[in-house]
Enzyme design. Sequence first.
Site, PDB file in Angstrom:
ATOM      1  N   SER A 147      42.086  34.466  44.619  1.00 51.71           N
ATOM      2  CA  SER A 147      43.487  34.912  44.506  1.00 51.71           C
ATOM      3  C   SER A 147      44.392  33.978  45.288  1.00 51.71           C
ATOM      4  CB  SER A 147      43.626  36.317  45.100  1.00 51.71           C
ATOM      5  OG  SER A 147      44.982  36.662  45.251  1.00 51.71           O
ATOM      6  N   TYR A 161      41.741  42.209  51.737  1.00 50.72           N
ATOM      7  CA  TYR A 161      41.692  41.569  50.419  1.00 50.72           C
ATOM      8  C   TYR A 161      41.852  40.054  50.554  1.00 50.72           C
ATOM      9  CZ  TYR A 161      43.214  40.381  45.637  1.00 50.72           C
ATOM     10  OH  TYR A 161      43.336  39.816  44.390  1.00 50.72           O
TER      11      TYR A 161
HETATM   12  N1  LIG Z   1      46.216  40.755  38.474  1.00 47.82           N
HETATM   13  C1  LIG Z   1      46.552  39.834  39.329  1.00 47.82           C
HETATM   14  O1  LIG Z   1      47.729  39.487  39.433  1.00 47.82           O
HETATM   15  C2  LIG Z   1      45.525  39.162  40.193  1.00 47.82           C
HETATM   16  C3  LIG Z   1      45.966  38.196  41.098  1.00 47.82           C
HETATM   17  C4  LIG Z   1      45.029  37.541  41.903  1.00 47.82           C
HETATM   18  C5  LIG Z   1      43.688  37.862  41.794  1.00 47.82           C
HETATM   19  N2  LIG Z   1      43.287  38.810  40.913  1.00 47.82           N
HETATM   20  C6  LIG Z   1      41.851  39.102  40.861  1.00 47.82           C
HETATM   21  O2  LIG Z   1      41.424  39.138  39.524  1.00 47.82           O
HETATM   22  C7  LIG Z   1      40.341  40.051  39.382  1.00 47.82           C
HETATM   23  C8  LIG Z   1      40.655  41.037  38.267  1.00 47.82           C
HETATM   24  O3  LIG Z   1      41.882  41.636  38.587  1.00 47.82           O
HETATM   25  P1  LIG Z   1      42.631  42.659  37.597  1.00 47.82           P
HETATM   26  O4  LIG Z   1      44.054  42.591  37.961  1.00 47.82           O
HETATM   27  O5  LIG Z   1      42.194  42.447  36.199  1.00 47.82           O
HETATM   28  O6  LIG Z   1      42.041  44.030  38.180  1.00 47.82           O
HETATM   29  P2  LIG Z   1      42.067  45.524  37.630  1.00 47.82           P
HETATM   30  O7  LIG Z   1      42.908  45.635  36.412  1.00 47.82           O
HETATM   31  O8  LIG Z   1      42.369  46.375  38.804  1.00 47.82           O
HETATM   32  O9  LIG Z   1      40.528  45.686  37.234  1.00 47.82           O
HETATM   33  C9  LIG Z   1      39.541  45.628  38.218  1.00 47.82           C
HETATM   34  C10 LIG Z   1      38.180  45.673  37.567  1.00 47.82           C
HETATM   35  O10 LIG Z   1      37.185  45.698  38.606  1.00 47.82           O
HETATM   36  C11 LIG Z   1      36.302  46.783  38.368  1.00 47.82           C
HETATM   37  N3  LIG Z   1      35.847  47.330  39.651  1.00 47.82           N
HETATM   38  C12 LIG Z   1      36.622  47.689  40.715  1.00 47.82           C
HETATM   39  N4  LIG Z   1      35.835  48.187  41.689  1.00 47.82           N
HETATM   40  C13 LIG Z   1      34.564  48.140  41.237  1.00 47.82           C
HETATM   41  C14 LIG Z   1      33.317  48.529  41.779  1.00 47.82           C
HETATM   42  N5  LIG Z   1      33.206  49.087  42.998  1.00 47.82           N
HETATM   43  N6  LIG Z   1      32.204  48.335  41.031  1.00 47.82           N
HETATM   44  C15 LIG Z   1      32.294  47.808  39.793  1.00 47.82           C
HETATM   45  N7  LIG Z   1      33.438  47.410  39.217  1.00 47.82           N
HETATM   46  C16 LIG Z   1      34.567  47.580  39.939  1.00 47.82           C
HETATM   47  C17 LIG Z   1      37.128  47.797  37.576  1.00 47.82           C
HETATM   48  O11 LIG Z   1      36.289  48.558  36.744  1.00 47.82           O
HETATM   49  P3  LIG Z   1      36.015  50.135  36.897  1.00 47.82           P
HETATM   50  O12 LIG Z   1      37.236  50.751  37.537  1.00 47.82           O
HETATM   51  O13 LIG Z   1      35.750  50.575  35.512  1.00 47.82           O
HETATM   52  O14 LIG Z   1      34.803  50.217  37.747  1.00 47.82           O
HETATM   53  C18 LIG Z   1      37.993  46.907  36.708  1.00 47.82           C
HETATM   54  O15 LIG Z   1      37.317  46.544  35.527  1.00 47.82           O
HETATM   55  C19 LIG Z   1      40.160  40.715  40.753  1.00 47.82           C
HETATM   56  O16 LIG Z   1      39.141  40.074  41.467  1.00 47.82           O
HETATM   57  C20 LIG Z   1      41.496  40.474  41.427  1.00 47.82           C
HETATM   58  O17 LIG Z   1      41.384  40.441  42.826  1.00 47.82           O
HETATM   59  C21 LIG Z   1      44.179  39.471  40.117  1.00 47.82           C
END
Ligand SMILES: NC(=O)c1ccc[n+]([C@@H]2O[C@H](COP(=O)([O-])OP(=O)(O)OC[C@H]3O[C@@H](n4cnc5c(N)ncnc54)[C@H](OP(=O)(O)O)[C@@H]3O)[C@@H](O)[C@H]2O)c1
Length: 249
Positions: A147, A161
């Site tokens: 991130s 985080y």
């Molecule tokens: N969106 C952004 O702007 C952004 C920016 C920087 C980095 N990121 C990174 O990108 C990645 C994806 O982000 P996103 O925004 O798509 O996240 P999101 O929409 O919140 O989705 C998170 C995913 O992780 C899974 N998850 C969470 N806790 C878990 C656990 N304990 N065991 C298994 N699965 C788990 C969730 O599935 P379930 O709830 O079904 O288990 C979900 O599929 C993350 O690593 C995040 O830190 C995102």
Amino acid sequence: MAETDSRKTIVLTGASRGIGHATVKRFSREGWRVITCSRQAFAEDCPWPAGPEDHIKVDLADQEDVGIAVSEIRHRLEAHGGQLNALVNNAGISPKLKTGSRMDSIETPMHVWRDVFQVNFFAPIMLARGLFKELAAAKGSIVNVTSIAGTRVHPFAGTAYATSKAALGSLTREMAHDFGPHGIRVNAIAPGEIDTAILSPGTDKIVETIPLRRLGATSEVADIIYFLCSGQSSYVTGSEIHINGGQHV
Ligand SMILES: NC(=O)c1ccc[n+]([C@@H]2O[C@H](COP(=O)([O-])OP(=O)(O)OC[C@H]3O[C@@H](n4cnc5c(N)ncnc54)[C@H](OP(=O)(O)O)[C@@H]3O)[C@@H](O)[C@H]2O)c1
């Protein structure tokens, strides 16, 4: 010509929503077999044709559960030649205070810190080590999702985080060094503000200062993940690609 018998296989965590969901769609479109991992069981009403046999229900916050999932994934890969072409460590958590504000380094409870590191940092290395043999057999590729918060203080992302993502960025470099001689490439992608449920209210204010003046789409992140798992990036390892519309400049 169709190559259904030699489909490449990817294991992807956090596949149920956001960036992970877009990544499932991207790889499926390219004809890959996608083994998805998340806490939810496979939704029966999910229109995706692959079905529950390619889904693993795992809580990455639970070390024991991760071990069980590794055994289950290896078992399922065995039936397809024991090869794994890609592992994408995408699942991540970013806990906030009840008010929605960031959890700072003074107040964050230690149990939150441990959970965040287990999901965001330890689970990726546990999966990579557990699936090492299969990745080496395919000369596969690992992508760790870090991130922008890993390299600068972010107004909404908390300390646990941010530090877990910084550690994952560093781990990517270490892994590239150690896994490379076995033919496995290891890279990271560092998203900025991507349009998913993880974003906090107020992100629109940040977007006003980003050079490209907009949020990123999940499909734009999925495209780079795909590139890093494809032969087009065959000499790229140990890198961390910014996907943030220029936010880091
Ligand atoms: N969106 C952004 O702007 C952004 C920016 C920087 C980095 N990121 C990174 O990108 C990645 C994806 O982000 P996103 O925004 O798509 O996240 P999101 O929409 O919140 O989705 C998170 C995913 O992780 C899974 N998850 C969470 N806790 C878990 C656990 N304990 N065991 C298994 N699965 C788990 C969730 O599935 P379930 O709830 O079904 O288990 C979900 O599929 C993350 O690593 C995040 O830190 C995102």
